[in-house]
Each structure stands twice: as structure tokens, then as C-alpha cells.
Design a protein around this motif. Sequence first.
Motif, PDB file in Angstrom:
ATOM      1  N   MET A  51      38.695 -55.422  44.374  1.00 20.60           N
ATOM      2  CA  MET A  51      37.296 -55.282  44.763  1.00 20.60           C
ATOM      3  C   MET A  51      37.068 -55.741  46.200  1.00 20.60           C
ATOM      4  O   MET A  51      36.159 -55.249  46.875  1.00 20.60           O
ATOM      5  CB  MET A  51      36.423 -56.087  43.796  1.00 20.60           C
ATOM      6  CG  MET A  51      36.508 -55.602  42.348  1.00 20.60           C
ATOM      7  SD  MET A  51      35.740 -53.993  42.100  1.00 20.60           S
ATOM      8  CE  MET A  51      34.014 -54.445  42.189  1.00 20.60           C
ATOM      9  N   ALA A  91      37.168 -46.079  40.100  1.00 17.58           N
ATOM     10  CA  ALA A  91      35.872 -46.695  40.391  1.00 17.58           C
ATOM     11  C   ALA A  91      34.752 -46.179  39.503  1.00 17.58           C
ATOM     12  O   ALA A  91      33.693 -46.818  39.413  1.00 17.58           O
ATOM     13  CB  ALA A  91      35.509 -46.471  41.858  1.00 17.58           C
ATOM     14  N   LEU A  94      33.055 -48.668  37.221  1.00 20.82           N
ATOM     15  CA  LEU A  94      32.244 -49.755  37.755  1.00 20.82           C
ATOM     16  C   LEU A  94      30.765 -49.410  37.675  1.00 20.82           C
ATOM     17  O   LEU A  94      30.390 -48.230  37.751  1.00 20.82           O
ATOM     18  CB  LEU A  94      32.610 -50.015  39.223  1.00 20.82           C
ATOM     19  CG  LEU A  94      34.031 -50.516  39.507  1.00 20.82           C
ATOM     20  CD1 LEU A  94      34.285 -50.489  41.015  1.00 20.82           C
ATOM     21  CD2 LEU A  94      34.236 -51.912  38.950  1.00 20.82           C
ATOM     22  N   GLN A  99      30.019 -49.732  42.704  1.00 22.33           N
ATOM     23  CA  GLN A  99      30.580 -48.536  43.329  1.00 22.33           C
ATOM     24  C   GLN A  99      30.186 -48.464  44.803  1.00 22.33           C
ATOM     25  O   GLN A  99      31.023 -48.204  45.673  1.00 22.33           O
ATOM     26  CB  GLN A  99      30.090 -47.284  42.601  1.00 22.33           C
ATOM     27  CG  GLN A  99      30.624 -47.122  41.194  1.00 22.33           C
ATOM     28  CD  GLN A  99      30.071 -45.888  40.499  1.00 22.33           C
ATOM     29  OE1 GLN A  99      29.595 -44.951  41.156  1.00 22.33           O
ATOM     30  NE2 GLN A  99      30.125 -45.871  39.173  1.00 22.33           N
ATOM     31  N   VAL A 108      30.436 -43.018  43.040  1.00 18.14           N
ATOM     32  CA  VAL A 108      31.565 -42.159  42.684  1.00 18.14           C
ATOM     33  C   VAL A 108      31.125 -40.705  42.615  1.00 18.14           C
ATOM     34  O   VAL A 108      31.849 -39.801  43.037  1.00 18.14           O
ATOM     35  CB  VAL A 108      32.187 -42.620  41.348  1.00 18.14           C
ATOM     36  CG1 VAL A 108      33.183 -41.587  40.834  1.00 18.14           C
ATOM     37  CG2 VAL A 108      32.872 -43.967  41.514  1.00 18.14           C
ATOM     38  N   LEU A 395      42.123 -49.973  38.493  1.00 14.41           N
ATOM     39  CA  LEU A 395      40.798 -49.909  37.872  1.00 14.41           C
ATOM     40  C   LEU A 395      40.795 -48.917  36.717  1.00 14.41           C
ATOM     41  O   LEU A 395      40.218 -49.172  35.655  1.00 14.41           O
ATOM     42  CB  LEU A 395      39.751 -49.515  38.908  1.00 14.41           C
ATOM     43  CG  LEU A 395      39.555 -50.439  40.108  1.00 14.41           C
ATOM     44  CD1 LEU A 395      38.486 -49.876  41.035  1.00 14.41           C
ATOM     45  CD2 LEU A 395      39.182 -51.842  39.680  1.00 14.41           C
TER      46      LEU A 395
END
Length: 405
Positions: A51, A91, A94, A99, A108, A395
Motif C-alpha cells: 500500500m 486493487a 480495496l 483505490q 480501479v 492483493l
Amino acid sequence: MTNETPVDDSVNTPVSSVTEQPWTGLPRMRALGDVDPAAQQTVIDLLDRAMRTMPRMRSGPGGPFAFTLRGQGAFPAGTSVRYAAIVALGALHLPEDQQREVLAGDTVHELVGSLVSRLDDAGPTALSSLGDVALICWAAAETRHDGLKTAVDRLARADHDGGVHTVDAAWVVSALAAVREAGGGPGSEDHLERARLRLLQGLSEKELYAHTVGEGGKRLVPGYRAHVGCFADQVYPIQALARLGDDQAVAAAEAVAERICAAQGEGGQWWWHYDARTGGVVEGYPVYSVHQHAMAPMALLDLADAGGKSHLDAIARGMRWLTDPPETGQSLLPADAPVMTWRKVARKDPRKAVRGVRAATTRLRSGWRIGSLDRVFPPVAVDRECRPYELGWLLHTWLVPTTRE
């Protein structure tokens, strides 16, 4: 490629919501913690690092992703559409505010939109790689993007009959399996069945996957290494076959998984090159960090979700290698550089000589090794790079909110 330039140090500021993310509550994290709490803690550390590292990999909203961050200063170099698509696949798990923090202001959905728009580009910048197109289609399907039909149509045009690289073939299957889950599209089921058969037939009369599948695929690689398959040639098909979910596909995935787990190194290493005919290791190095923390777990956990055997012990062994690799005694999680992890441990052999020699000798006689090469070229070099796809697959592997049905 672009020139290497420093990145604003402000991106070293921790992402605000990292410490609020309940990583340990996720199903795969809980499962790993039940087997090896230390390995679970390593994944938590890696997620926090990812991150903080990811904002360094993009210049701003709508901008390209770097191909790599290089050296102690983590200088960006090059660009990569492929890596951007893999980041999107990770991602998407998230929350939207996170994001935007890690994607330089974009969501995204916006990132995927920019990638889909590339599919109709013409001229010298047009996407020509089947793998790139498949990854973008996969991301469009996972996000239910409005451009999904465009991506499916473009993938059908890019996927010609004949030999293709195994990794690309696996990504086509994973993309079309995601399209099926998203509701499908005209012709996508027929395309998926053809891609499924190609991938299954690529394992015919072999223990593992070679570097290519399909009729005429051997023409894509030199003859002296036509029998060789790399680690990526195993894990992406395992994942794709698991996502298909039918009994034949899952059984094939399990057979490949059993082979690579049996070959895993004593220190938890996931080795690099295999003899597809026998399943034996041709050359173990480099050992890549992304294989240890993401790609092996990603494939094996997807397989378990599809009803295959749990390989959590092997996953935990692989995680332990990152913090204590026996080759160097130096953790691949640097404390003095703004990156998630260093890329690999490798030999200092000119022009990848050891891999070439071992491919040639095993072509002549399976298992033939010239042992002196290990002494002349010991695996002690640490590659101080970090690439976006390493973060994306991390991720994608660990943040899935539920196990697959």
C-alpha cells in the motif's frame, strides 16, 4: 523505456487507512494463520508495504504504470500496460478511497476504462500481445466494466489458432472464465471451450507444462529448451483450470500442483525451470519473491477453493523463505528502501549461462546436471528491483473477500 527519475518523497507517507484494514479477518489470511502465524504476519507486513509502495509506481491520474522501481532509491523506469492490468485485478478488492490513494487518484474502474480504451488503438502503439489483451479482458470482467464487450471481441480477434505461450493461454482461460461469471457474451462460451481444450491438451503425455501449448507451439522457442517450462508456466494454468471448476480441469490442476510442491526446495523455494517431460527441476534460480508471496499461493488457494487439496504447508514454507533465504541470509523485505520487496535471488552468471547449459544437457538426458556450475556461479545476487505486478498479484491473492464457490 523511460529515463530513471526520482519520485517525490511525499509518497513515502503511509497510506492513511492501511492500519485500519482488517487483513487478518480475510478467509485466506485466517487459513494461513491457523497453519503458520509467522507466515501470516509476513503477508500482513507485505500488504502494508504494498500500500505504501504502489503510489510510487504511477505518475498521476490516467498516467502509465512504471515497468519497475530500481535500486535503493526506488527510481521508476519504463512503462507497462500488462502490469497496470494486474494491478487492477488486485486493487479491485480495496475500498474506493484506498483505490484512489494507491492509484494516484483513480479508481480501479477508471483504470480499467483507460486500459480498455487501448484495445482499439491502431498503429505502432497498438497492443499486440495476447497476454496483455487477456489480462485487460479479465480485469474488465471482474469489475463488470461497460467496456467488457469490447474486450471480449478484441480477445477473440487476438487469439488465433495455433501455438501460443502457455502463460498467455492460461490468461485467456482465466479471462473467459471471469466473463462467464459476469454473464458471458456472444461467442464467449465457444471461445472458452476452445481455450480450455488447448490448455488441457498442453499437458498431454507430460508431467508439467512446457513454455508453449497448441499445434506448432514449439516453433516459438529454441529447440534445446522446448522441453522446459518455467514456474509461471505451471501456476497460471493451475489457476485457470481451477477457475474452470469442472472435474477434468481440477484434476489436471491438482496433478501439476502436486509436482511443483514435491519439487519445492528445502528452504521453501519455488524453483524456476522444470523438465515438462518428467517434472524434475532443470535449474532452480532465480527464485522470485513474487512466486513466494503471491503466485504460488494464488494458484494453490484457487485450486483449494475449487475442491482441490489444501497446500497451506507449502505456501507457509514459501513465505518463510522471504525473511530468511538460505542463499544470502538477507531478508528480501528491505528496511532501508521504499519498496515492498526485492525482486529475486539469482546467480551471477553472464547471459544466463547456467540456465542455457542445463536446458541443453537435460534435453539430451533428463536429469543431467553439471554440478560444478553451482560452485562457479553460486546464487548470492539480490536483484534490487520491485515491479507493479508483484503488488497486484499480492492483493489479488490475499484480499479476496470470500473463498470461491
